[in-house]
Write an enzyme that holds these catalytic residues in place. Structure first.
Site, PDB file in Angstrom:
ATOM      1  N   GLY A 209       0.780  -1.239   0.000  1.00  0.00           N
ATOM      2  CA  GLY A 209       0.000   0.000   0.000  1.00  0.00           C
ATOM      3  C   GLY A 209       0.805   1.278   0.000  1.00  0.00           C
ATOM      4  NE  ARG A 294      -3.405   2.859 -10.924  1.00  0.00           N
ATOM      5  CZ  ARG A 294      -3.212   4.049 -10.405  1.00  0.00           C
ATOM      6  NH1 ARG A 294      -2.662   5.009 -11.101  1.00  0.00           N
ATOM      7  NH2 ARG A 294      -3.545   4.280  -9.152  1.00  0.00           N
ATOM      8  CB  CYS A 324     -17.672   3.121 -28.382  1.00  0.00           C
ATOM      9  SG  CYS A 324     -16.954   2.703 -29.956  1.00  0.00           S
TER      10      CYS A 324
END
Ligand code: LLP
Length: 389
Positions: A209, A294, A324
């Site tokens: 993390g 992301r 699209c």
């Protein structure tokens, strides 16, 4: 495209922080599971944290020894558990009593015992995007930490379970020391309590993390000025966290993913069109959310740098992909030097959670992956072809 030196340096940087301390660093394979990159990381002496049978297979194939592999994840299937037990991996980071029971049964059938660390939910808000925060009580991960004593006392009674320790993982891209410090304090106090209650604890796995810098990674007089979001997680680890964790007297492990591999990678895209509407300037490029999700998924920021930096005037631009979907963008309202058809852009810090989260949406083959070592380029994954779709 990945830079070999960056990966090696980041591995060594972390290992230096732990010097002289009984520890194991497990690279979180989910961040990037290219076999060549895994091989490089295993050669640096790291272990691997895997989240599925597929990742376990890749880790073993890439040179990680089974004893240096941990299996994390809230939903391990029985066949995945059996596969991992057969290979005698280092430990399972378990997340529920049901899972421990299943593990006990599968280990019994195999005539083995399974080493476990109990993943705890510490109910800590680590900040950042809700999708990558994992240790709030409402999240699906881990066991409520107040239940650790009862769950582990019970687990110790199971014949094919070998309780080794506890584990927590707060979330991802955490940029402040505070949540880590709070969790280290809770875990160390809990270990003392567990020991008083007769639960033997050898290992403390502190998870991953650790946040990395995304903004202002490249600075140049002809690029728009970008305020760097510098986070020095290695310093935080060394100064604020490790001294606390050491009080536990345990073997300390961590599971970094992003902090090892993010900076090594860039996604290269080509400008297809430059288009101006009444409201916006769009730079349409040949890579989009299918290659790097992301920005679309987490509103994540990736610096964008033209491969050739010119003195072109800066303009506010939306850098968008070819798909699209209006959500298919790499940057919104971003100041960039004016670019034209055929120019190339580098989407920076794309080494972590880039390729692994890519898809074939809109019938688009995945890109090639290339490893740069000094002046040498090696193709480490072929570009997918339409026949492979
Ligand atoms: N350990 C466990 C149990 C994890 O679930 C994760 C990441 C890690 C370690 C590694 O965390 P890191 O050091 O990389 O932050 N796709 C998202 C990130 C998801 C993280 C999932 N778990 C993104 O692109 O930001």
């Amino acid at each position: 495209m990945y830079r070999k030196r960056s990966i090696i340096d980041h591995c060594r940087h972390i290992e230096n922080v732990f010097e002289g301390c009984d520890h194991l660093t497990y690279y979180a394979v989910k961040a990037n599971s290219n076999r060549e990159l895994l091989r490089l990381i295993s050669q640096e002496g790291l272990g691997a944290d895997i989240g599925s049978k597929g990742e376990l297979y890749l880790a073993l194939e890439s040179g990680f020894s089974a004893q240096r592999i941990t299996f994390s994840g809230v939903g391990k299937r029985e066949d995945e558990i059996a596969y991992a037990i057969d290979r005698d991996i280092g430990a399972f980071n378990v997340e529920s009593k049901d899972e421990i029971e299943l593990l006990d049964q599968v280990a019994k059938r195999a005539g083995r015992s399974a080493r476990i660390l109990l993943r705890l939910n510490l109910d800590i808000d680590a900040g950042g995007h809700g999708y990558i925060s994992t240790s709030l009580r409402r999240n699906k991960f881990g066991v409520d930490w107040q239940q650790a004593v009862s769950v582990l006392k019970w687990a110790q009674t199971l014949r094919h379970i070998d309780v080794r320790g506890i584990h927590s993982h707060l979330g991802s891209q955490i940029t402040k020391a505070e949540p880590f410090v709070t969790s280290a304090r809770i875990l160390v106090d809990l270990i003392k309590q567990l020991r008083r209650e007769g639960v033997i604890i050898h290992e403390l796995d502190f998870g991953g993390g650790f946040g990395v810098q995304y903004r202002g990674f490249v600075s140049h007089p002809q690029l728009p000025n970008e305020e760097p979001d510098v986070t020095n997680f290695a310093a935080i680890l060394a100064k604020d966290i490790l001294p606390l964790l050491k009080e536990s007297g345990c073997c300390i492990s961590i599971q970094p993913g992003r902090s090892i591999i993010a900076h090594a990678g860039v996604l290269l895209v080509k400008v297809l069109y430059h288009k101006e509407t009444a409201e916006k300037v769009f730079v349409v490029v040949d890579g989009g959310m299918n290659d790097l999700i992301r920005p679309s998924l987490y509103n994540a920021y990736h610096q964008i740098v033209p491969l050739e930096i010119s003195g072109a005037p800066h303009e506010k631009t939306d850098v968008v992909g070819p798909l699209c979907e209006s959500g298919d963008w790499l940057a919104l309202d971003r100041m960039l030097p004016r670019v034209d058809c055929g120019d190339y852009l580098a989407i920076m810090c794309a080494g972590a959670y880039g390729y692994v989260l890519s898809s074939n949406y809109n019938g688009r083959p995945r890109p090639a992956e290339v490893l740069i070592d000094g002046g040498k380029c090696t193709l480490i994954r072929e570009r997918e072809t339409i026949e492979e779709l």
